[in-house]
Design a protein around this motif. Structure first.
Motif, PDB file in Angstrom:
ATOM      1  N   ASN A 231      16.921  24.274 -60.586  1.00 30.56           N
ATOM      2  CA  ASN A 231      15.867  23.352 -60.352  1.00 30.56           C
ATOM      3  C   ASN A 231      16.066  22.455 -59.145  1.00 30.56           C
ATOM      4  OD1 ASN A 231      13.079  22.487 -61.367  1.00 30.56           O
ATOM      5  ND2 ASN A 231      14.269  20.605 -61.226  1.00 30.56           N
ATOM      6  N   ALA A 232      17.369  22.100 -59.109  1.00 30.85           N
ATOM      7  CA  ALA A 232      17.966  21.088 -58.028  1.00 30.85           C
ATOM      8  C   ALA A 232      17.841  22.126 -56.584  1.00 30.85           C
ATOM      9  CB  ALA A 232      19.261  20.643 -58.469  1.00 30.85           C
ATOM     10  N   ALA A 233      18.134  23.277 -56.843  1.00 33.66           N
ATOM     11  CA  ALA A 233      18.402  24.187 -55.612  1.00 33.66           C
ATOM     12  C   ALA A 233      17.038  24.441 -55.036  1.00 33.66           C
ATOM     13  CB  ALA A 233      19.201  25.417 -55.918  1.00 33.66           C
ATOM     14  N   LEU A 234      16.196  24.652 -55.893  1.00 34.91           N
ATOM     15  CA  LEU A 234      14.838  24.855 -55.452  1.00 34.91           C
ATOM     16  C   LEU A 234      14.043  23.771 -54.674  1.00 34.91           C
ATOM     17  CD1 LEU A 234      13.218  27.379 -58.259  1.00 34.91           C
ATOM     18  CD2 LEU A 234      14.065  27.982 -56.207  1.00 34.91           C
ATOM     19  N   GLU A 235      14.421  22.770 -55.404  1.00 36.51           N
ATOM     20  CA  GLU A 235      13.790  21.357 -54.888  1.00 36.51           C
ATOM     21  C   GLU A 235      14.262  20.830 -53.558  1.00 36.51           C
ATOM     22  OE1 GLU A 235      13.854  18.411 -57.775  1.00 36.51           O
ATOM     23  OE2 GLU A 235      12.405  19.172 -59.181  1.00 36.51           O
ATOM     24  N   ALA A 236      15.414  21.410 -53.325  1.00 36.05           N
ATOM     25  CA  ALA A 236      16.344  21.110 -52.055  1.00 36.05           C
ATOM     26  C   ALA A 236      16.172  21.837 -50.893  1.00 36.05           C
ATOM     27  CB  ALA A 236      18.004  21.044 -52.246  1.00 36.05           C
ATOM     28  N   LEU A 237      15.608  23.088 -51.235  1.00 37.58           N
ATOM     29  CA  LEU A 237      15.224  23.906 -50.253  1.00 37.58           C
ATOM     30  C   LEU A 237      14.106  23.635 -49.399  1.00 37.58           C
ATOM     31  CD1 LEU A 237      15.862  27.512 -52.026  1.00 37.58           C
ATOM     32  CD2 LEU A 237      17.251  26.590 -50.229  1.00 37.58           C
ATOM     33  N   PRO A 238      14.011  23.816 -47.966  1.00 32.99           N
ATOM     34  CA  PRO A 238      12.841  23.662 -47.325  1.00 32.99           C
ATOM     35  C   PRO A 238      11.803  24.454 -47.899  1.00 32.99           C
ATOM     36  CG  PRO A 238      14.458  24.393 -45.900  1.00 32.99           C
ATOM     37  CD  PRO A 238      15.230  24.220 -47.204  1.00 32.99           C
ATOM     38  N   VAL A 239      10.610  24.185 -47.062  1.00 40.95           N
ATOM     39  CA  VAL A 239       9.343  25.292 -47.326  1.00 40.95           C
ATOM     40  C   VAL A 239       9.590  26.450 -46.683  1.00 40.95           C
ATOM     41  CG1 VAL A 239       6.846  25.582 -47.000  1.00 40.95           C
ATOM     42  CG2 VAL A 239       7.687  23.139 -47.324  1.00 40.95           C
ATOM     43  N   TRP A 240      10.294  26.568 -45.511  1.00 39.33           N
ATOM     44  CA  TRP A 240      10.539  27.875 -44.878  1.00 39.33           C
ATOM     45  C   TRP A 240      11.307  28.795 -45.559  1.00 39.33           C
ATOM     46  CZ3 TRP A 240      15.307  29.042 -43.336  1.00 39.33           C
ATOM     47  CH2 TRP A 240      16.216  28.075 -43.284  1.00 39.33           C
ATOM     48  N   ALA A 241      12.388  28.049 -46.394  1.00 38.47           N
ATOM     49  CA  ALA A 241      13.201  28.925 -47.108  1.00 38.47           C
ATOM     50  C   ALA A 241      12.553  29.425 -48.419  1.00 38.47           C
ATOM     51  CB  ALA A 241      14.682  27.981 -47.396  1.00 38.47           C
ATOM     52  N   LEU A 242      11.891  28.597 -48.965  1.00 34.34           N
ATOM     53  CA  LEU A 242      11.123  29.172 -50.162  1.00 34.34           C
ATOM     54  C   LEU A 242      10.343  30.318 -49.675  1.00 34.34           C
ATOM     55  CD1 LEU A 242      10.336  25.775 -51.861  1.00 34.34           C
ATOM     56  CD2 LEU A 242      12.002  27.288 -52.606  1.00 34.34           C
ATOM     57  N   ASN A 243       9.494  30.151 -48.635  1.00 35.47           N
ATOM     58  CA  ASN A 243       8.694  31.222 -47.981  1.00 35.47           C
ATOM     59  C   ASN A 243       9.504  32.606 -47.931  1.00 35.47           C
ATOM     60  OD1 ASN A 243       6.375  29.612 -48.286  1.00 35.47           O
ATOM     61  ND2 ASN A 243       6.446  28.918 -45.976  1.00 35.47           N
ATOM     62  N   GLY A 244      10.665  32.343 -47.518  1.00 33.40           N
ATOM     63  CA  GLY A 244      11.565  33.492 -47.053  1.00 33.40           C
ATOM     64  C   GLY A 244      11.798  34.169 -48.438  1.00 33.40           C
TER      65      GLY A 244
END
Length: 258
Positions: free
Chosen positions: A172-185
């Motif tokens: 959960n901490a990793a997902l919150e720390a990732l920027p939007v472009w990384a989550l989209n990737g």
């Protein structure tokens, strides 16, 4: 974020040991209940969310549709992907696409567990051979069953239990720390991985002996608007007829069974 309790993590760990053990169901669990689709349902039931667990498991299952294990080499540990991957995805409220990427990464890590299990188990093989030479059947049975299952439990239950109990906070901490472009990737990759699994499966299907059955299923689904379930049942009936229903060519020529 959903917290995984101590007993829930323990149940998931026991389930992982159960499906990775070659003792239960004579290894048939490898082809049935161990698959991420079914494991996702079980993990979802343990965590109180069976529908989402099965949906995530179905997505993960697509990656391994063309899965082939040759000796000690395998593309990934789908057991770990279908248990820990689904559990962490449910606990961190990840999307299906993000869960697929997470599970695929875990499957690669799971290969180290598999290699360790095979390597250490070779020790019991030599002990079993020595027991056979001595004519000691009790030792032979013992070395075939007990040490391998203790090892399987130690390197199966323990890491899965720890990953499920402590992992959701990290994920959960990793997902919150990732920027939007990384989550989209991650979302894009998660959509591509199932397509890769389907392509691997089609590679096995598209040969001169089976391509006709594939085309029949495609036509029934696309042009007759039949559901996948109906097409699957129809395909099962055709497979039964093709394998055991029509008999051998020689039997047909002679007009009956011999």
């Amino acid at each position: 974020m959903v917290t995984i309790s101590l007993w829930q993590a323990a149940l998931i760990g026991i389930w992982f040991w159960f499906i990775t053990s070659l003792v239960f169901f004579m290894g048939l669990n490898f082809y049935t209940i161990a698959r991420p689709l079914f494991s996702g349902l079980v993990v979802g039931l343990i965590l109180g969310n069976p529908m989402d667990g099965m949906l995530i498991g179905a997505g993960v299952n697509l990656i391994f549709m063309g899965f082939i294990s040759a000796g000690g080499a395998q593309a990934g540990d789908f057991n770990l992907a279908g248990t820990v991957g689904v559990a962490l995805a449910l606990a961190s409220n990840a999307t299906v696409d993000q869960a697929i990427v997470m599970a695929s990464l875990l499957s690669v890590v799971g290969n180290f567990r598999w290699i360790l299990w095979l390597t250490v188990n070779s020790t019991w093989t030599h002990m079993t051979e020595k027991a056979i030479q001595e004519g000691n059947t009790k030792k032979m049975v013992f070395f075939n069953l007990v040490p391998s299952q203790l090892l399987s439990f130690a390197i199966g239950f323990t890491p899965v239990f720890l990953a499920c109990y402590y992992g959701p906070t990290v994920v959960n901490a990793a997902l919150e720390a990732l920027p939007v472009w990384a989550l989209n990737g991650l979302t894009v990759i998660g959509k591509m991985l199932p397509a890769l699994g389907i392509c691997m499966n089609l590679r096995n299907l598209l040969n001169k002996n089976t391509v006709a059955f594939y085309l029949i299923g495609f036509l029934l689904s696309m042009y007759f608007n039949l559901s996948i379930v109906v097409v699957a049942v129809f395909g099962g009936i055709m497979a039964y007829i093709g394998i055991v229903g029509i008999g051998k060519p020689q039997q047909l020529a002679e007009g009956g069974d011999q």
